[in-house]
Design a protein around this motif. Structure first.
Motif, PDB file in Angstrom:
ATOM      1  N   SER A  59       0.855  -1.185   0.000  1.00  0.00           N
ATOM      2  CA  SER A  59       0.000   0.000   0.000  1.00  0.00           C
ATOM      3  C   SER A  59       0.890   1.234   0.000  1.00  0.00           C
ATOM      4  N   VAL A  60       0.266   2.403  -0.107  1.00  0.00           N
ATOM      5  CA  VAL A  60       1.008   3.656   0.015  1.00  0.00           C
ATOM      6  C   VAL A  60       0.205   4.617   0.884  1.00  0.00           C
ATOM      7  N   GLY A  61       0.847   5.137   1.934  1.00  0.00           N
ATOM      8  CA  GLY A  61       0.129   6.044   2.820  1.00  0.00           C
ATOM      9  C   GLY A  61       0.950   6.453   4.021  1.00  0.00           C
ATOM     10  N   THR A  62       0.340   7.310   4.841  1.00  0.00           N
ATOM     11  CA  THR A  62       0.990   7.868   6.032  1.00  0.00           C
ATOM     12  C   THR A  62       0.198   7.500   7.281  1.00  0.00           C
ATOM     13  N   HIS A  63       0.834   6.789   8.181  1.00  0.00           N
ATOM     14  CA  HIS A  63       0.222   6.427   9.464  1.00  0.00           C
ATOM     15  C   HIS A  63      -0.096   7.709  10.238  1.00  0.00           C
ATOM     16  N   PRO A  64      -1.197   7.730  10.989  1.00  0.00           N
ATOM     17  CA  PRO A  64      -1.535   8.951  11.735  1.00  0.00           C
ATOM     18  C   PRO A  64      -0.461   9.387  12.718  1.00  0.00           C
ATOM     19  N   HIS A  66       2.469   9.749  12.093  1.00  0.00           N
ATOM     20  CA  HIS A  66       3.440  10.539  11.334  1.00  0.00           C
ATOM     21  C   HIS A  66       2.760  11.598  10.460  1.00  0.00           C
ATOM     22  N   ALA A  67       1.500  11.877  10.758  1.00  0.00           N
ATOM     23  CA  ALA A  67       0.726  12.774   9.894  1.00  0.00           C
ATOM     24  C   ALA A  67       1.380  14.147   9.751  1.00  0.00           C
ATOM     25  N   ASP A  68       1.914  14.688  10.852  1.00  0.00           N
ATOM     26  CA  ASP A  68       2.503  16.021  10.779  1.00  0.00           C
ATOM     27  C   ASP A  68       3.847  16.031  10.066  1.00  0.00           C
ATOM     28  N   GLU A  69       4.455  14.853   9.922  1.00  0.00           N
ATOM     29  CA  GLU A  69       5.734  14.751   9.215  1.00  0.00           C
ATOM     30  C   GLU A  69       5.539  14.740   7.701  1.00  0.00           C
ATOM     31  N   GLU A  70       4.323  14.413   7.252  1.00  0.00           N
ATOM     32  CA  GLU A  70       4.101  14.252   5.815  1.00  0.00           C
ATOM     33  C   GLU A  70       2.929  15.098   5.312  1.00  0.00           C
ATOM     34  N   LEU A  71       2.776  16.258   5.901  1.00  0.00           N
ATOM     35  CA  LEU A  71       1.728  17.162   5.404  1.00  0.00           C
ATOM     36  C   LEU A  71       2.040  17.677   4.007  1.00  0.00           C
ATOM     37  N   HIS A  72       3.281  17.489   3.556  1.00  0.00           N
ATOM     38  CA  HIS A  72       3.618  17.860   2.182  1.00  0.00           C
ATOM     39  C   HIS A  72       3.068  16.861   1.164  1.00  0.00           C
ATOM     40  N   ILE A  73       2.640  15.694   1.631  1.00  0.00           N
ATOM     41  CA  ILE A  73       2.084  14.685   0.729  1.00  0.00           C
ATOM     42  C   ILE A  73       0.641  15.057   0.396  1.00  0.00           C
ATOM     43  N   GLN A  74       0.382  15.254  -0.884  1.00  0.00           N
ATOM     44  CA  GLN A  74      -0.942  15.642  -1.344  1.00  0.00           C
ATOM     45  C   GLN A  74      -1.670  14.435  -1.943  1.00  0.00           C
ATOM     46  N   THR A  75      -2.957  14.605  -2.151  1.00  0.00           N
ATOM     47  CA  THR A  75      -3.752  13.524  -2.737  1.00  0.00           C
ATOM     48  C   THR A  75      -3.169  13.070  -4.067  1.00  0.00           C
ATOM     49  N   GLU A  92      -1.613   3.015   5.462  1.00  0.00           N
ATOM     50  CA  GLU A  92      -2.695   3.245   6.377  1.00  0.00           C
ATOM     51  C   GLU A  92      -2.716   4.697   6.827  1.00  0.00           C
ATOM     52  N   ALA A  93      -3.907   5.215   6.970  1.00  0.00           N
ATOM     53  CA  ALA A  93      -4.125   6.567   7.465  1.00  0.00           C
ATOM     54  C   ALA A  93      -5.280   6.506   8.458  1.00  0.00           C
ATOM     55  N   GLY A  94      -5.419   7.562   9.251  1.00  0.00           N
ATOM     56  CA  GLY A  94      -6.540   7.538  10.182  1.00  0.00           C
ATOM     57  C   GLY A  94      -6.370   8.474  11.351  1.00  0.00           C
ATOM     58  N   LEU A  95      -6.925   8.060  12.482  1.00  0.00           N
ATOM     59  CA  LEU A  95      -6.907   8.847  13.706  1.00  0.00           C
ATOM     60  C   LEU A  95      -6.455   7.960  14.858  1.00  0.00           C
ATOM     61  N   ASP A 100      -1.691   9.819  20.458  1.00  0.00           N
ATOM     62  CA  ASP A 100      -1.706  11.255  20.155  1.00  0.00           C
ATOM     63  C   ASP A 100      -0.313  11.747  19.767  1.00  0.00           C
ATOM     64  N   ASN A 101       0.369  10.978  18.907  1.00  0.00           N
ATOM     65  CA  ASN A 101       1.732  11.326  18.507  1.00  0.00           C
ATOM     66  C   ASN A 101       1.799  12.471  17.516  1.00  0.00           C
ATOM     67  N   ALA A 102       0.673  12.779  16.884  1.00  0.00           N
ATOM     68  CA  ALA A 102       0.609  13.896  15.939  1.00  0.00           C
ATOM     69  C   ALA A 102      -0.626  14.727  16.275  1.00  0.00           C
ATOM     70  N   PRO A 103      -0.588  16.031  15.979  1.00  0.00           N
ATOM     71  CA  PRO A 103      -1.755  16.865  16.261  1.00  0.00           C
ATOM     72  C   PRO A 103      -3.005  16.342  15.558  1.00  0.00           C
ATOM     73  N   LYS A 104      -4.141  16.486  16.212  1.00  0.00           N
ATOM     74  CA  LYS A 104      -5.383  15.941  15.661  1.00  0.00           C
ATOM     75  C   LYS A 104      -5.733  16.568  14.320  1.00  0.00           C
ATOM     76  N   ASP A 105      -5.449  17.859  14.151  1.00  0.00           N
ATOM     77  CA  ASP A 105      -5.790  18.478  12.877  1.00  0.00           C
ATOM     78  C   ASP A 105      -4.924  17.931  11.752  1.00  0.00           C
ATOM     79  N   ALA A 106      -3.663  17.604  12.037  1.00  0.00           N
ATOM     80  CA  ALA A 106      -2.801  16.997  11.023  1.00  0.00           C
ATOM     81  C   ALA A 106      -3.287  15.597  10.663  1.00  0.00           C
ATOM     82  N   GLN A 107      -3.720  14.839  11.657  1.00  0.00           N
ATOM     83  CA  GLN A 107      -4.254  13.503  11.404  1.00  0.00           C
ATOM     84  C   GLN A 107      -5.502  13.581  10.515  1.00  0.00           C
ATOM     85  N   GLU A 108      -6.385  14.515  10.825  1.00  0.00           N
ATOM     86  CA  GLU A 108      -7.601  14.642  10.031  1.00  0.00           C
ATOM     87  C   GLU A 108      -7.295  15.087   8.607  1.00  0.00           C
TER      88      GLU A 108
END
Length: 258
Positions: A59-64, A66-75, A92-95, A100-108
């Motif tokens: 698969s290809v994706g960012t675990h929640p 690490h969400a704030d580490e990969e906000l540069h990754i776009q759809t 995998e992505a999610g919440l 709570d390793n990444a900010p909730k807004d970054a995860q969303e």
């Protein structure tokens, strides 16, 4: 025949003896497995494993986490990378509000970008959801209202309400070794009620080894123990579970048949 729908073969605990891990999986009747991405920036490592072994998809994706580490990754990045012939899923992505390793807004933000990629590609979104039932249900309903997309709640640890919401929206649910744990009665209740055409099994290796291997490094061969417990809970044979989960896997991860 069983399929481990979620493992992490690039993680050091499994990479050090990958040949042995795969040999033991074959001996246990594991027909195929999906090695799941946790960092898009490390996708080359993931796809190389799948390219080398015909029984492995990726698969290809960012675990929640690490969400704030990969906000540069776009759809569009997810869509482009998922075109690889061995890539059968987004995520995998999610919440995850437990760690709570990444900010909730970054995860969303990350989750919604992955949803959009799943909608565009038709590939299933592998969703990580922990201690975030209400927000996850709301996002799934909101995003499904904008257009359907295939998805899987992996390593299910949530409550019955989120399970029913996911099923109502056409989603699938996957059970890990946690279902064998003594305090997992609510998860067993969910496993008993999920329709026969909507469930899968997985290891999430190298984590969450099932009983009788709890505390050890998990690996794909151990999915047989998870399958046995799910079959017991559903009052069916392991053979029937193998048929159902294999059919479900190839229906959801339809690119794996190509």
């Amino acid at each position: 025949m069983l399929i481990d729908s979620h493992c992490h073969l690039d993680f050091p605990e499994l990479a050090e003896d990958r040949a042995g891990v795969l040999d033991r999986a074959r001996a246990a009747g594991i027909d195929a497995m999906v090695t799941i991405s946790t960092h898009v920036d490390r996708f080359d490592r993931i796809k190389a494993i799948a390219e080398t072994h015909p029984q492995i998809w990726c698969s290809v994706g960012t675990h929640p986490h690490h969400a704030d580490e990969e906000l540069h990754i776009q759809t569009e990045d997810l869509v482009r990378l998922s075109a690889h012939p061995r890539c059968v899923a987004i995520g995998e992505a999610g919440l995850d509000y437990f760690y709570d390793n990444a900010p909730k807004d970054a995860q969303e933000t990350g989750l919604r970008r992955h949803v959009a990629a799943a909608r565009i590609t038709g590939l299933p979104l592998v969703i990580h959801s922990r201690a975030a039932d209400e927000d996850m249900a709301e996002i799934l309903k909101e995003e499904s209202g904008q257009g359907p997309f295939p998805f899987l709640l992996h390593c299910f640890t949530a409550g019955m309400e989120l399970a029913r919401t996911a099923l109502d929206l056409g989603g699938y649910i996957s059970f890990s070794g946690i279902i064998t744990f003594k305090n997992a009665e609510e998860i067993r209740e969910v496993a008993a009620m999920v329709p026969a055409d909507r469930y899968l099994v997985e290891t999430d290796a190298p984590y969450l080894a099932p009983i009788p291997h709890r505390g050890q490094t998990n690996e794909p061969s151990f999915v047989a123990h998870t399958a046995a417990k799910v079959a017991e809970v559903r009052n069916i044979s392991v053979e029937q579970l193998g048929r159902e989960t294999t059919e479900n896997f190839y229906r959801l991860f339809s690119k794996a048949k190509a």
